[in-house]
Design a protein around this motif. Sequence first.
Motif, PDB file in Angstrom:
ATOM      1  N   LEU A  55       0.719  -1.130  -0.075  1.00  0.00           N
ATOM      2  CA  LEU A  55      -0.321   0.380  -0.242  1.00  0.00           C
ATOM      3  C   LEU A  55       1.171   1.572  -0.085  1.00  0.00           C
ATOM      4  O   LEU A  55       1.547   1.422   0.696  1.00  0.00           O
ATOM      5  N   ALA A  56       0.689   2.157  -0.573  1.00  0.00           N
ATOM      6  CA  ALA A  56       1.170   3.634  -0.417  1.00  0.00           C
ATOM      7  C   ALA A  56      -0.002   4.736  -0.445  1.00  0.00           C
ATOM      8  O   ALA A  56      -1.109   4.692  -1.184  1.00  0.00           O
ATOM      9  N   TYR A  57       0.083   5.490   0.737  1.00  0.00           N
ATOM     10  CA  TYR A  57      -0.453   6.383   0.686  1.00  0.00           C
ATOM     11  C   TYR A  57       0.413   7.586   1.809  1.00  0.00           C
ATOM     12  O   TYR A  57       1.712   8.034   1.168  1.00  0.00           O
ATOM     13  N   SER A  58      -0.526   9.042   1.560  1.00  0.00           N
ATOM     14  CA  SER A  58       0.230   9.721   1.763  1.00  0.00           C
ATOM     15  C   SER A  58       0.782   9.866   3.055  1.00  0.00           C
ATOM     16  O   SER A  58       0.427   8.993   3.389  1.00  0.00           O
ATOM     17  N   ALA A  59       1.825  10.842   3.588  1.00  0.00           N
ATOM     18  CA  ALA A  59       2.731  10.825   4.990  1.00  0.00           C
ATOM     19  C   ALA A  59       2.232  10.723   6.180  1.00  0.00           C
ATOM     20  O   ALA A  59       2.628   9.822   6.945  1.00  0.00           O
ATOM     21  N   ASN A  60       0.937  11.366   5.809  1.00  0.00           N
ATOM     22  CA  ASN A  60       0.310  11.443   7.267  1.00  0.00           C
ATOM     23  C   ASN A  60      -1.348   9.717   7.091  1.00  0.00           C
ATOM     24  O   ASN A  60      -2.121   9.726   8.151  1.00  0.00           O
ATOM     25  N   GLY A  61      -0.839   8.745   5.966  1.00  0.00           N
ATOM     26  CA  GLY A  61      -2.194   7.800   6.165  1.00  0.00           C
ATOM     27  C   GLY A  61      -2.858   8.702   5.877  1.00  0.00           C
ATOM     28  O   GLY A  61      -4.326   7.652   5.821  1.00  0.00           O
ATOM     29  N   SER A  62      -3.427   9.213   4.995  1.00  0.00           N
ATOM     30  CA  SER A  62      -4.694  10.270   4.811  1.00  0.00           C
ATOM     31  C   SER A  62      -5.130   9.565   3.661  1.00  0.00           C
ATOM     32  O   SER A  62      -6.360   9.641   2.754  1.00  0.00           O
ATOM     33  N   VAL A  63      -4.785   9.664   2.817  1.00  0.00           N
ATOM     34  CA  VAL A  63      -4.664   9.316   1.119  1.00  0.00           C
ATOM     35  C   VAL A  63      -4.166   8.117   1.183  1.00  0.00           C
ATOM     36  O   VAL A  63      -2.830   7.966   0.781  1.00  0.00           O
ATOM     37  N   LEU A  64      -4.615   7.593   0.247  1.00  0.00           N
ATOM     38  CA  LEU A  64      -4.615   6.198  -0.692  1.00  0.00           C
ATOM     39  C   LEU A  64      -4.172   6.240  -1.868  1.00  0.00           C
ATOM     40  O   LEU A  64      -5.067   6.988  -2.589  1.00  0.00           O
ATOM     41  N   TYR A  65      -2.944   5.534  -2.247  1.00  0.00           N
ATOM     42  CA  TYR A  65      -3.029   6.234  -3.606  1.00  0.00           C
ATOM     43  C   TYR A  65      -2.853   4.360  -4.502  1.00  0.00           C
ATOM     44  O   TYR A  65      -2.957   5.266  -5.543  1.00  0.00           O
ATOM     45  N   CYS A  66      -2.073   3.919  -4.040  1.00  0.00           N
ATOM     46  CA  CYS A  66      -2.170   2.681  -4.336  1.00  0.00           C
ATOM     47  C   CYS A  66      -2.116   1.654  -3.461  1.00  0.00           C
ATOM     48  O   CYS A  66      -1.645   1.586  -2.418  1.00  0.00           O
ATOM     49  N   LEU A  67      -2.704   0.612  -4.108  1.00  0.00           N
ATOM     50  CA  LEU A  67      -2.609  -0.668  -3.580  1.00  0.00           C
ATOM     51  C   LEU A  67      -2.672  -1.877  -4.297  1.00  0.00           C
ATOM     52  O   LEU A  67      -3.171  -1.405  -5.087  1.00  0.00           O
ATOM     53  N   GLN A  68      -2.017  -2.890  -4.174  1.00  0.00           N
ATOM     54  CA  GLN A  68      -1.600  -4.517  -4.731  1.00  0.00           C
ATOM     55  C   GLN A  68      -1.218  -5.316  -3.732  1.00  0.00           C
ATOM     56  O   GLN A  68      -1.293  -5.886  -2.701  1.00  0.00           O
ATOM     57  N   TYR A  69      -2.201  -6.695  -4.079  1.00  0.00           N
ATOM     58  CA  TYR A  69      -2.906  -7.919  -3.272  1.00  0.00           C
ATOM     59  C   TYR A  69      -2.431  -9.299  -3.672  1.00  0.00           C
ATOM     60  O   TYR A  69      -3.171  -9.124  -5.020  1.00  0.00           O
ATOM     61  N   SER A  70      -2.122 -10.077  -3.968  1.00  0.00           N
ATOM     62  CA  SER A  70      -1.733 -11.100  -4.050  1.00  0.00           C
ATOM     63  C   SER A  70      -1.548 -12.579  -3.261  1.00  0.00           C
ATOM     64  O   SER A  70      -1.009 -12.589  -2.487  1.00  0.00           O
ATOM     65  N   ASN A  71      -1.901 -13.765  -3.820  1.00  0.00           N
ATOM     66  CA  ASN A  71      -1.766 -14.856  -2.371  1.00  0.00           C
ATOM     67  C   ASN A  71      -2.182 -16.037  -3.407  1.00  0.00           C
ATOM     68  O   ASN A  71      -2.193 -15.626  -5.469  1.00  0.00           O
ATOM     69  N   GLY A  72      -2.522 -17.321  -2.722  1.00  0.00           N
ATOM     70  CA  GLY A  72      -2.710 -18.563  -3.442  1.00  0.00           C
ATOM     71  C   GLY A  72      -1.044 -19.162  -3.892  1.00  0.00           C
ATOM     72  O   GLY A  72      -1.486 -19.913  -4.814  1.00  0.00           O
ATOM     73  N   PHE A  73      -0.585 -18.405  -3.553  1.00  0.00           N
ATOM     74  CA  PHE A  73       0.884 -19.068  -3.835  1.00  0.00           C
ATOM     75  C   PHE A  73       1.873 -19.685  -2.769  1.00  0.00           C
ATOM     76  O   PHE A  73       1.471 -19.175  -1.321  1.00  0.00           O
ATOM     77  N   SER A  74       3.036 -20.098  -2.402  1.00  0.00           N
ATOM     78  CA  SER A  74       3.873 -20.415  -1.662  1.00  0.00           C
ATOM     79  C   SER A  74       5.315 -20.624  -2.061  1.00  0.00           C
ATOM     80  O   SER A  74       5.476 -21.277  -2.584  1.00  0.00           O
ATOM     81  N   ASN A  75       5.538 -19.222  -2.111  1.00  0.00           N
ATOM     82  CA  ASN A  75       7.148 -19.592  -2.269  1.00  0.00           C
ATOM     83  C   ASN A  75       8.188 -18.547  -1.782  1.00  0.00           C
ATOM     84  O   ASN A  75       7.744 -17.370  -0.776  1.00  0.00           O
TER      85      ASN A  75
END
Length: 119
Positions: A55-75
Amino acid sequence: MSNNENGIESLAMKGSMNLDQIQEMLGETSSSVVTVEDWGITYNSGNPITGIGMLAYSANGSVLYCLQYSNGFSNPQIGTSIGTTLYKPQDGNQALCVVYGWTDQGSFYLTQVMPIESV
């Protein structure tokens, strides 16, 4: 997928990635599971990663710039990154970056405020 993974996926789909809720779902990070060095992830290679998000937010955590999530693997090794066009220079020159996820030994949640540089 664990209940916490389902919960975080649900927050992401609703667009409500609240930092406090995410940290509450994941609990405290054990340094034996994952550590951060130069914002790379280092972990006990005997514990495969099963899910990872960023996740990337503004420095104070108030604005979410982007997110990514991946699962279903074991590596033991996973390469991932995120990018955004949502950052606006008036937001400041730092971002609060979050890496979170699961290994077969537990969850991890790590944050770091990082400078934003133009390219």
